[in-house]
Design an enzyme around this catalytic site. Structure first.
Site, PDB file in Angstrom:
ATOM      1  N   HIS A 197       0.868  -1.184   0.000  1.00 13.34           N
ATOM      2  CA  HIS A 197       0.000   0.000   0.000  1.00 13.34           C
ATOM      3  C   HIS A 197       0.911   1.242   0.000  1.00 13.34           C
ATOM      4  O   HIS A 197       2.018   1.186   0.521  1.00 13.34           O
ATOM      5  CB  HIS A 197      -0.831  -0.053   1.288  1.00 13.34           C
ATOM      6  CG  HIS A 197      -1.895   0.964   1.415  1.00 13.34           C
ATOM      7  ND1 HIS A 197      -1.653   2.257   1.812  1.00 13.34           N
ATOM      8  CD2 HIS A 197      -3.238   0.892   1.222  1.00 13.34           C
ATOM      9  CE1 HIS A 197      -2.800   2.926   1.871  1.00 13.34           C
ATOM     10  NE2 HIS A 197      -3.777   2.122   1.504  1.00 13.34           N
TER      11      HIS A 197
ATOM     12  N   ASP B 227       2.881  -4.638   8.089  1.00  9.16           N
ATOM     13  CA  ASP B 227       1.662  -3.858   7.940  1.00  9.16           C
ATOM     14  C   ASP B 227       0.500  -4.846   8.058  1.00  9.16           C
ATOM     15  O   ASP B 227       0.232  -5.620   7.141  1.00  9.16           O
ATOM     16  CB  ASP B 227       1.694  -3.161   6.572  1.00  9.16           C
ATOM     17  CG  ASP B 227       0.343  -2.598   6.151  1.00  9.16           C
ATOM     18  OD1 ASP B 227      -0.652  -2.816   6.871  1.00  9.16           O
ATOM     19  OD2 ASP B 227       0.295  -1.961   5.086  1.00  9.16           O
TER      20      ASP B 227
ATOM     21  N   GLN C 112      -4.726  -5.434   6.784  1.00  6.81           N
ATOM     22  CA  GLN C 112      -5.719  -6.356   6.223  1.00  6.81           C
ATOM     23  C   GLN C 112      -5.767  -7.689   6.973  1.00  6.81           C
ATOM     24  O   GLN C 112      -6.558  -8.561   6.635  1.00  6.81           O
ATOM     25  CB  GLN C 112      -5.429  -6.616   4.743  1.00  6.81           C
ATOM     26  CG  GLN C 112      -5.582  -5.398   3.870  1.00  6.81           C
ATOM     27  CD  GLN C 112      -7.012  -4.859   3.856  1.00  6.81           C
ATOM     28  OE1 GLN C 112      -7.976  -5.598   4.068  1.00  6.81           O
ATOM     29  NE2 GLN C 112      -7.155  -3.565   3.609  1.00  6.81           N
TER      30      GLN C 112
ATOM     31  N   CYS D 224      -4.752   2.461  -3.719  1.00  5.24           N
ATOM     32  CA  CYS D 224      -3.519   2.959  -3.063  1.00  5.24           C
ATOM     33  C   CYS D 224      -2.351   1.999  -3.272  1.00  5.24           C
ATOM     34  O   CYS D 224      -1.480   1.863  -2.391  1.00  5.24           O
ATOM     35  CB  CYS D 224      -3.724   3.208  -1.574  1.00  5.24           C
ATOM     36  SG  CYS D 224      -4.894   4.495  -1.229  1.00  5.24           S
TER      37      CYS D 224
HETATM   38  N1  PMP Z   1      -1.859  -0.860   4.496  1.00  2.00           N
HETATM   39  C1  PMP Z   1      -2.829  -1.587   3.963  1.00  2.00           C
HETATM   40  C2  PMP Z   1      -2.527  -2.977   3.450  1.00  2.00           C
HETATM   41  C3  PMP Z   1      -4.121  -1.063   3.894  1.00  2.00           C
HETATM   42  O1  PMP Z   1      -5.109  -1.803   3.363  1.00  2.00           O
HETATM   43  C4  PMP Z   1      -4.378   0.230   4.379  1.00  2.00           C
HETATM   44  C5  PMP Z   1      -5.757   0.854   4.287  1.00  2.00           C
HETATM   45  N2  PMP Z   1      -6.337   0.734   3.027  1.00  2.00           N
HETATM   46  C6  PMP Z   1      -3.330   0.936   4.948  1.00  2.00           C
HETATM   47  C7  PMP Z   1      -2.079   0.359   4.988  1.00  2.00           C
HETATM   48  C8  PMP Z   1      -3.511   2.302   5.524  1.00  2.00           C
HETATM   49  O2  PMP Z   1      -4.326   2.220   6.644  1.00  2.00           O
HETATM   50  P1  PMP Z   1      -4.956   3.501   7.325  1.00  2.00           P
HETATM   51  O3  PMP Z   1      -5.524   4.325   6.212  1.00  2.00           O
HETATM   52  O4  PMP Z   1      -5.971   2.952   8.235  1.00  2.00           O
HETATM   53  O5  PMP Z   1      -3.870   4.206   8.020  1.00  2.00           O
END
Ligand code: PMP
Length: 413
Positions: A129, A206, A209, A370
Site C-alpha cells: 500500500h 503492515d 488487512q 492505493c
Molecule cells: N496498508 C494496507 C494494506 C491497507 O489496506 C491500508 C488501508 N487501506 C493501509 C495500509 C492504511 O491504513 P490507514 O488508512 O488505516 O492508516
C-alpha cells in the site's frame, strides 16, 4: 431471508448487530463489499462511543477526579486488550496511533532517521500500500539509503527467491504487509521475518488487512514492529496501534513532542516519559480507543477461525461466480488469501462497473486501491475489488455476479 453459510456462526444474528447494513441504497438493499477499505461497526462499538461521551468524557492520565480515572481505566483496558489480541509481551509495547499510516510513519521517522545511514537498504514488496512505500522513500531520500522492492509473481505472491537475493549485510529494514489490500494475498511473514533477521534487519509488518481475519502472535512471529488500524477490524476510524519490541522502542527517539510524552520539562532540557507514553504526545483519540475494545471483544467472541472459515467460503463462491463470466479476469489468484477479490472486465472500465453496481445497491471499490506500483506491474490502471466480511452472504455474491453479467450484456456486446 439470507441463508447461513457458516456451520458455526449465525450470520443472520451477526447481521442484526450492524445497523448500517439494514438500508436501501438506490432503491436496493445495500450489499457492502468494500470491507478492505473499512468494515462496518457493530452496535456495541457505536454504543461504546456514545456511552463514553455521555457518561465519562474526561482527559486521561492527568486528572485525579472520578471521570478522569474512569476514562483512563477504559483507555488502558483497550491497550491490554490489544496486547492480548496480538500476544505482545507487555502493554509498554502497544502505542496508540491514528492507524497503520501513522504507525509506519512513526517507525520510518523515528527508527529510520536514527539508524539508517548512507548506502543502507530498506526492502519492501511489490504488493505494498502507498502507506508502506512513501514513508520509506522519504526517509531513504533523507538518509541517502536505497529502497529495494521484492518482485511479485503472476498470481500475486511475493517472490521469496528474489527476496533472498536482495538480502545482504546492507539490509537494515524490511517492511511488508501481512495480507495485501488489493489482491488479498497472505504473505509468508514468518519466513520473511526469519530470513531478514539472519542478515540483522528489523521487520515491520503492515497488518491492516490481517487484523480482522488472521491470528496474530507477534512473539511467535518474532515481528519487530506490527501495525493495525482499528477501522479495518470493526472499530472506529482514527485510531490503531503500533506494536514494537520494547528493546527497539527504548532506543528510538519520540516522534512528536508535547504533553503526555514527558517526565520533566525545563527550558534547558526535557526528559521523556516511559513507554508507551513517550510516543503518545497530546490528548489521544480517547473515545475511539475506548470503543475499539468492543471491536476486539466482538472478534474474540466470534473466533477468528470461524470468521476465516466463513469468509473463505464467500471468497471461493465469488471466485467461482466471477470466473463463470467469460469477460471477467481475476487479478490475484494466490492459494493463500484473505477474502478480497480484484477483477477486471474486458472492454469495460472498472469505474463503469463500480458505478453500475452502485446503482444496484452494491458497494465495491474501483481504482488503484492505493497500490499504484502493484497495478502497474499487472499493466493495469485499476481493478474492481470486492472484499467480504463476516456479515456477508453467498446470496449477496450471487446478486453481484448477476449484476456484472447484466452490465456485460448491456455494455460489453
Ligand atoms: N496498508 C494496507 C494494506 C491497507 O489496506 C491500508 C488501508 N487501506 C493501509 C495500509 C492504511 O491504513 P490507514 O488508512 O488505516 O492508516
Amino acid at each position: 431471508m439470507v441463508s447461513v453459510v457458516s456451520p458455526v456462526l449465525d450470520i443472520e444474528e451477526i447481521r442484526s448487530q450492524f445497523p448500517v447494513l439494514h438500508q436501501k441504497v438506490n432503491g436496493q438493499p445495500l450489499i457492502y463489499f468494500d470491507n478492505a477499505a473499512t468494515n462496518q461497526k457493530p452496535k456495541r462499538v457505536i454504543d461504546a462511543l456514545t456511552s463514553y461521551y455521555s457518561g465519562y468524557n474526561a482527559n486521561i492520565h492527568r486528572g485525579i477526579h472520578t471521570l478522569a480515572e474512569k476514562a483512563t481505566r477504559a483507555y488502558e483496558d483497550t491497550r491490554e486488550a490489544m496486547r492480548s489480541f496480538i500476544n505482545a509481551r507487555s502493554v509498554e509495547e502497544i502505542i496508540f496511533t491514528r492507524g497503520v499510516t501513522e504507525s509506519i510513519n512513526l517507525v520510518a521517522a523515528s527508527y529510520g532517521r536514527t539508524f539508517l545511514k548512507a548506502g543502507d537498504e530498506v526492502i519492501i514488496s511489490g504488493l505494498e500500500h502507498h502507506s508502506n512505500i512513501v514513508p520509506w522513500q522519504m526517509v531513504c531520500e533523507e538518509k541517502q539509503a536505497n529502497l529495494k522492492v521484492i518482485p511479485i509473481t503472476e498470481s500475486g505472491e511475493i517472490d521469496i527467491e528474489a527476496f533472498q537475493k536482495l538480502l545482504s549485510g546492507n539490509t537494515k529494514i524490511v517492511a511488508v504487509n501481512h495480507a495485501s489490500n488489493s489482491l488479498g494475498t497472505i504473505n509468508p511473514i514468518a519466513s520473511i521475518i526469519s530470513m531478514a533477521h539472519q542478515v540483522g534487519a528489523v521487520v515491520l509488518v503492515d497488518g491492516a488487512q490481517a487484523a480482522a481475519h488472521l491470528e496474530i502472535d507477534v512473539q511467535a512471529l518474532d515481528a519487530d514492529f506490527y501495525c493495525i488500524s482499528s477501522h479495518k477490524m470493526f472499530g472506529p476510524t482514527g485510531t490503531g496501534i503500533l506494536f514494537g519490541k520494547k528493546e527497539l522502542l527504548e532506543q528510538m527517539p519520540p516522534y512528536m513532542g508535547g504533553g503526555e510524552m514527558i517526565k520533566d520539562v525545563t527550558f534547558a532540557k526535557t526528559t521523556y516519559n516511559n513507554l508507551p507514553y513517550k510516543f503518545e504526545a497530546g490528548t489521544p483519540n480517547i473515545a475511539d480507543v475506548v470503543a475499539l475494545r468492543e471491536a476486539v471483544n466482538f472478534i474474540k467472541e466470534l473466533g477468528k477461525e470461524n470468521i476465516a472459515t466463513h469468509e473463505d467460503g464467500l471468497l471461493k463462491h465469488a471466485q467461482d461466480g466471477l470466473s463463470s463470466l467469460a469477460k471477467v479476469k481475476l487479478i490475484g489468484t494466490s492459494e493463500q488469501k484473505v477474502s478480497v477479490q480484484s477483477f477486471v472486465v474486458d472492454g469495460i472500465h472498472h469505474f463503469d462497473i463500480g458505478q453500475m453496481l452502485d446503482a444496484r445497491g452494491i458497494a465495491v471499490r474501483t481504482g488503484h486501491h492505493c497500490t499504484q506500483p502493484l497495478m502497474e506491474s499487472f499493466g493495469l490502471e485499476g481493478t474492481v475489488r470486492a472484499s467480504f466480511s463476516v456479515y456477508n452472504t453467498r446470496e449477496e455474491i450471487e446478486v453481484m455476479v448477476e449484476g456484472i453479467s447484466k452490465i456485460i450484456w448491456k455494455l460489453g456486446r
